[in-house]
Design a protein around this motif. Structure first.
Motif, PDB file in Angstrom:
ATOM      1  N   ARG A 407      46.411  37.161  31.983  1.00 30.70           N
ATOM      2  CA  ARG A 407      47.811  37.485  31.683  1.00 30.70           C
ATOM      3  C   ARG A 407      48.528  36.164  31.499  1.00 30.70           C
ATOM      4  NH1 ARG A 407      46.134  41.660  30.987  1.00 30.70           N
ATOM      5  NH2 ARG A 407      46.641  43.692  31.813  1.00 30.70           N
ATOM      6  N   TRP A 409      50.991  33.424  31.978  1.00 31.65           N
ATOM      7  CA  TRP A 409      51.728  33.050  33.190  1.00 31.65           C
ATOM      8  C   TRP A 409      52.152  31.591  33.030  1.00 31.65           C
ATOM      9  CZ3 TRP A 409      50.258  29.898  37.604  1.00 31.65           C
ATOM     10  CH2 TRP A 409      51.119  30.044  38.693  1.00 31.65           C
ATOM     11  N   GLY A 410      53.454  31.364  33.006  1.00 30.10           N
ATOM     12  CA  GLY A 410      53.952  30.004  32.754  1.00 30.10           C
ATOM     13  C   GLY A 410      53.456  29.528  31.404  1.00 30.10           C
ATOM     14  N   VAL A 414      47.354  33.464  34.148  1.00 28.26           N
ATOM     15  CA  VAL A 414      47.476  33.583  35.605  1.00 28.26           C
ATOM     16  C   VAL A 414      46.213  33.070  36.305  1.00 28.26           C
ATOM     17  CG1 VAL A 414      46.728  36.003  35.685  1.00 28.26           C
ATOM     18  CG2 VAL A 414      48.146  35.090  37.507  1.00 28.26           C
ATOM     19  N   ILE A 426      48.532  37.453  44.468  1.00 24.52           N
ATOM     20  CA  ILE A 426      49.646  37.658  43.532  1.00 24.52           C
ATOM     21  C   ILE A 426      50.547  38.704  44.167  1.00 24.52           C
ATOM     22  CG2 ILE A 426      50.294  38.318  41.189  1.00 24.52           C
ATOM     23  CD1 ILE A 426      47.373  37.527  40.386  1.00 24.52           C
ATOM     24  N   VAL A 446      51.016  33.410  44.626  1.00 24.18           N
ATOM     25  CA  VAL A 446      51.842  33.401  43.420  1.00 24.18           C
ATOM     26  C   VAL A 446      52.851  34.528  43.593  1.00 24.18           C
ATOM     27  CG1 VAL A 446      51.833  33.950  40.952  1.00 24.18           C
ATOM     28  CG2 VAL A 446      50.048  32.484  41.898  1.00 24.18           C
ATOM     29  N   ASP A 448      55.520  36.661  42.003  1.00 31.15           N
ATOM     30  CA  ASP A 448      55.998  37.002  40.657  1.00 31.15           C
ATOM     31  C   ASP A 448      56.050  38.528  40.540  1.00 31.15           C
ATOM     32  OD1 ASP A 448      56.214  37.534  37.916  1.00 31.15           O
ATOM     33  OD2 ASP A 448      55.218  35.645  37.382  1.00 31.15           O
ATOM     34  N   LEU A 451      54.843  40.139  37.265  1.00 31.32           N
ATOM     35  CA  LEU A 451      53.379  40.130  37.135  1.00 31.32           C
ATOM     36  C   LEU A 451      52.756  41.225  38.006  1.00 31.32           C
ATOM     37  CD1 LEU A 451      50.993  38.624  35.867  1.00 31.32           C
ATOM     38  CD2 LEU A 451      51.053  37.034  37.789  1.00 31.32           C
ATOM     39  N   GLU A 454      53.181  44.423  36.285  1.00 27.43           N
ATOM     40  CA  GLU A 454      52.276  44.503  35.128  1.00 27.43           C
ATOM     41  C   GLU A 454      50.836  44.813  35.570  1.00 27.43           C
ATOM     42  OE1 GLU A 454      52.624  40.954  32.792  1.00 27.43           O
ATOM     43  OE2 GLU A 454      50.977  41.612  31.478  1.00 27.43           O
TER      44      GLU A 454
END
Ligand SMILES: Cc1cc2nc3c(=O)[nH]c(=O)nc-3n(C[C@H](O)[C@H](O)[C@H](O)COP(=O)(O)OP(=O)(O)OC[C@H]3O[C@@H](n4cnc5c(N)ncnc54)[C@H](O)[C@@H]3O)c2cc1C
Length: 487
Positions: A407, A409-410, A414, A426, A446, A448, A451, A454
């Protein structure tokens, strides 16, 4: 007794095991009977699933650098194109695979290992060993005797470890000779493609090593038991290209000319007390689909974190049994389907070949089937949903035992968060387990919420990039059960 795990064999599998243990700071030694690393191109493809498991310690961009992105397979029969199989599918950011000679793969692994301060001890053979309940006493060709808590046999198809344990290696030998050549060509070549060609004189496979350097593999008729055969000459390989391939190539130089036979075998158990086997020491099969080295490297990544965690007392010893539960069925499936691929490629009868060509053409024109075949090759399908280690939680699309999906991510993916880390949580809140097992690896968190939404819930990711458990409660339970019997 030394506290160092002993890895016998510094081929791609032993090096992967060493790198993946070194990343957890596990004391280890890795020995190899050979004076120096291989200079041969041998296994030419590192598939996406292997790139994923290596990525925390060897980012895929380093593997791809200077090598060829595997984009498609091209199929021909009697010189005519019959089908194309694109490898890029889904939303992965990583290449489907990288065409890279085995000597370069081994060099990259060796360099990454050196960054952790570990060097391969060369000209050092594991001569014999005595397994015990608390450790394994090993005798080396240097005259040294050492006791190691774990002996990892990554010593290839003729494994000393397998022979010393007197393990059966059931399966069969295919009565067929194969010619092999690593050549520099003059002529046009397809980009990013592996080429499979059938015809009345038998199959030929072509793999790119660089723009003008290619591997040729061609069947060469039946192998009579006990008979020796000469290696092919440049003229033999040029004849194969002229008479059996659609490629209009002239050989400028041959770098390696050889031959090989195919064995399809697997040991019944990869775990024998404190002795574990991985890679060709545990399973050998047809090179069809380029799965051998990949399967072995994934074995190594699977066992490395488990041995590391048990060795530091952070998980129960029964964790090691999940190596057998997770990897043996994968090895069995690879032996089976690469054998089938080989048999399908060997069809010489023109009517059956023509039917095979039509079936392949039709099947590969259906996008869903194309994706299925491609993801079997790239090993994206490898999952441990039925493993005793798969925790609770999950959705219909994503479950414990699956690989963490790519996915964005930034600025990256990820999965990049696992680089330099040992496990990943996560989460949508800054809370949850901090260590994998009591006194075990630190877990990188992490936070988020988008995320998490998702992915369908909080996700705990194992060191090998596999989802351990999903959802807050299941994640806590998983971590607890890992360490409950350890102390
Ligand atoms: C021509 C060819 C093409 C191939 N193509 C592909 C491909 O495209 N894709 C793919 O995935 N696979 C391919 N393979 C298979 C692949 O090369 C092997 O699966 C892979 O090398 C296995 O790795 P390994 O580390 O288990 O064993 P090996 O590479 O055999 O390494 C074992 C190491 O152990 C050392 N050793 C042995 N005994 C001892 C001992 N007693 N003490 C200390 N050290 C010891 C050896 O010196 C060696 O370095 C190919 C193989 C060949 C020959």
């Amino acid at each position: 007794m030394t506290t160092s795990v002993l890895i016998a064999g510094a081929g791609p599998v032993g090096l992967t095991a060493a790198l993946m243990m070194a990343r957890h700071g596990t004391p280890l030694r890795i020995i190899d009977v050979n004076e120096g690393p291989t200079t041969l191109s041998k296994a030419l493809v590192v598939w996406r699933r292997t790139l994923q498991v290596l990525d925390p310690a060897l980012p895929w961009q380093r593997v791809l650098e200077g090598h060829i992105r595997a984009e498609r397979g091209l199929f021909f029969d009697s010189g005519k194109p019959i089908a194309e199989l694109p490898f890029e599918s889904g939303d992965h950011g990583m290449p489907a695979g990288v065409f890279i000679p085995q000597c370069d793969t081994e060099q990259l692994l060796t360099e990454a290992l050196a960054e952790h301060g570990v060097q391969v001890e060369r000209s050092t053979k594991l001569e014999s060993f005595e397994p015990g309940d608390e450790g394994v006493v090993c005798s080396l060709s240097t005259g040294e005797t050492l006791q190691t808590p774990w002996l990892i046999g990554c010593d290839g198809a003729h494994s000393t470890v397998r022979h010393t344990l007197d393990l059966a290696f059931p399966g069969e030998t295919v009565d067929q000779r194969w010619l092999l050549a690593d050549i520099i060509i003059d002529g046009d070549a397809p980009q990013g493609a592996a080429v499979m060609e059938g015809g009345p004189q038998g199959p030929v496979a072509l793999f790119p090593i660089s723009e003008s350097r290619w591997r040729v593999i061609a069947s060469a008729g039946e192998r009579a038991p006990g008979q020796d055969y000469a290696d092919p000459t440049v003229e033999d390989i040029q004849r194969v290209i002229d008479t059996r391939s659609a490629m209009n190539w002239t050989i400028r130089e041959a770098l390696w000319l050889g031959q090989f036979g195919v064995n399809e075998r697997q040991i019944a158990s990869y775990v024998h007390g404190r002795v574990l086997l991985a890679g060709d020491a545990a399973h050998v099969h047809s090179p069809a689909g380029g799965q051998g080295m990949n399967t072995g490297m994934q074995d190594a990544a699977n066992l490395a974190w488990k041995v590391s965690l048990v060795e530091r007392g952070a998980a129960a010893r029964s964790l090691i049994d999940t190596y057998q539960a997770e990897r043996h069925p994968i090895g069995a499936a690879v032996v089976k389907y690469t054998g089938r691929m080989l048999k399908a490629a060997m069809i010489e009868n023109s009517i059956v070949r023509s039917l095979r060509g039509t079936a392949m053409h039709l099947a590969l024109s259906v996008p869903a089937l194309r994706r299925k075949v491609a993801s079997a090759l790239t090993e994206d399908v490898v999952c441990y949903r039925n493993s005793p280690l798969a925790g609770g939680g999950g959705t219909r699309r994503l479950c414990p035992g699956d690989a963490l999906p790519d996915r964005v991510w930034g600025d990256g993916l990820v999965s990049d968060a696992l680089r330099g880390a040992e496990a990943l949580h996560i989460s949508d809140a800054d809370a949850g387990p901090a260590q994998l097992g009591l006194g075990g690896f630190p877990i990188r968190r992490v936070v988020d919420a988008a995320l998490v939404a998702e992915l369908g819930g909080q996700v705990l990711v194992r060191p090998d990039g596999v989802i351990a458990a999903m959802g807050e409660v299941h994640i806590s339970q998983w971590v607890e059960s890992l360490s409950s019997k350890a102390h």
